[in-house]
Design a protein around this motif. Structure first.
Motif, short mmCIF file in Angstrom:
data_model
loop_
_atom_site.label_atom_id
_atom_site.label_comp_id
_atom_site.label_asym_id
_atom_site.label_seq_id
_atom_site.Cartn_x
_atom_site.Cartn_y
_atom_site.Cartn_z
N ALA A 45 -5.34 56.29 10.97
CA ALA A 45 -6.44 56.24 10.00
C ALA A 45 -7.15 57.59 9.94
O ALA A 45 -7.48 58.08 8.86
CB ALA A 45 -7.43 55.13 10.39
N ARG A 46 -7.39 58.20 11.13
CA ARG A 46 -8.03 59.52 11.14
C ARG A 46 -7.16 60.55 10.44
O ARG A 46 -7.65 61.37 9.67
CB ARG A 46 -8.30 59.94 12.59
N ARG A 47 -5.87 60.51 10.69
CA ARG A 47 -4.95 61.45 10.06
C ARG A 47 -4.92 61.24 8.55
O ARG A 47 -4.93 62.21 7.78
CB ARG A 47 -3.54 61.28 10.64
N ALA A 48 -4.91 59.99 8.11
CA ALA A 48 -4.93 59.70 6.67
C ALA A 48 -6.22 60.20 6.04
O ALA A 48 -6.22 60.75 4.93
CB ALA A 48 -4.75 58.21 6.43
N GLU A 49 -7.34 60.01 6.74
CA GLU A 49 -8.62 60.49 6.22
C GLU A 49 -8.63 62.01 6.12
O GLU A 49 -9.10 62.58 5.13
CB GLU A 49 -9.74 60.01 7.14
N ALA A 101 -4.92 52.06 19.27
CA ALA A 101 -5.16 53.50 19.36
C ALA A 101 -4.31 54.23 18.32
O ALA A 101 -4.80 55.18 17.68
CB ALA A 101 -4.84 54.00 20.77
N GLN A 102 -3.06 53.81 18.15
CA GLN A 102 -2.20 54.44 17.17
C GLN A 102 -2.74 54.20 15.75
O GLN A 102 -2.74 55.10 14.91
CB GLN A 102 -0.76 53.91 17.28
N ASP A 103 -3.22 52.97 15.47
CA ASP A 103 -3.81 52.67 14.17
C ASP A 103 -5.03 53.57 13.91
O ASP A 103 -5.22 54.08 12.80
CB ASP A 103 -4.22 51.20 14.09
N ALA A 104 -5.85 53.78 14.93
CA ALA A 104 -7.03 54.63 14.79
C ALA A 104 -6.61 56.08 14.51
O ALA A 104 -7.18 56.76 13.65
CB ALA A 104 -7.90 54.55 16.04
N ARG A 105 -5.58 56.57 15.25
CA ARG A 105 -5.09 57.94 15.00
C ARG A 105 -4.53 58.06 13.59
O ARG A 105 -4.76 59.06 12.90
CB ARG A 105 -4.03 58.31 16.04
N ASN A 151 -5.99 63.91 5.79
CA ASN A 151 -5.09 64.27 4.70
C ASN A 151 -5.77 64.09 3.35
O ASN A 151 -5.59 64.90 2.45
CB ASN A 151 -3.80 63.45 4.76
N ALA A 152 -6.53 63.00 3.22
CA ALA A 152 -7.25 62.77 1.96
C ALA A 152 -8.28 63.87 1.74
O ALA A 152 -8.42 64.39 0.63
CB ALA A 152 -7.92 61.40 1.98
N ASP A 153 -9.01 64.24 2.81
CA ASP A 153 -9.99 65.32 2.69
C ASP A 153 -9.30 66.62 2.31
O ASP A 153 -9.78 67.38 1.46
CB ASP A 153 -10.76 65.50 3.99
N ASN A 154 -8.17 66.90 2.96
CA ASN A 154 -7.43 68.12 2.65
C ASN A 154 -6.93 68.10 1.22
O ASN A 154 -6.92 69.12 0.53
CB ASN A 154 -6.25 68.30 3.61
N GLN A 155 -6.49 66.93 0.76
CA GLN A 155 -6.01 66.82 -0.61
C GLN A 155 -7.15 67.06 -1.60
O GLN A 155 -6.97 67.74 -2.61
CB GLN A 155 -5.38 65.46 -0.85
N ILE A 156 -8.32 66.54 -1.29
CA ILE A 156 -9.48 66.77 -2.16
C ILE A 156 -9.83 68.25 -2.20
O ILE A 156 -10.10 68.81 -3.26
CB ILE A 156 -10.68 65.92 -1.68
#
Length: 106
Positions: free
Chosen positions: A25-29, A19-23, A31-36
């Motif tokens: 990954a979602r947070r990283a995604e 569950a932590q890995d999924a959270r 962040n990547a979207d926000n960075q874009i």
């Protein structure tokens, strides 16, 4: 069905890790979207700044060309290059009789 407490705790810990890995990954995604999005906004701001700079330079160039034309007209007037007599003289020069002519070989 009976399950040992240690096995249960291991399974719960593994589920929490997943569950932590999924959270993460979602947070990283996100962040990547926000960075874009931030990079796109920065690129748009830079493009707008570039467009303003080009427009300012074009305006300055047009003003400089108008100043040059005004100075050239003032110079022409000062030295008499805009006199109408010069235009008449140019026509006279092309048909004057004492003008040296090249001999045409036959």
């Amino acid at each position: 069905m009976f399950i040992r407490r240690s096995t249960y705790l291991r399974l719960v810990a593994r589920a929490e890790a997943y569950a932590q890995d999924a959270r993460d990954a979602r947070r990283a995604e996100q962040n990547a979207d926000n960075q874009i999005v931030r990079m796109a906004a920065l690129a748009e701001a830079r493009q707008a700044d570039h467009d303003r700079t080009v427009a300012d330079m074009a305006g300055e160039l047009a003003a400089a060309e108008r100043r040059v034309a005004r100075l050239q007209a003032a110079y022409d007037n000062a030295v008499g290059l805009d006199a109408p007599a010069l235009d008449h003289g140019a026509a006279w020069q092309s048909r004057r009789e004492d003008k040296p002519r090249k001999a045409v070989a036959s």
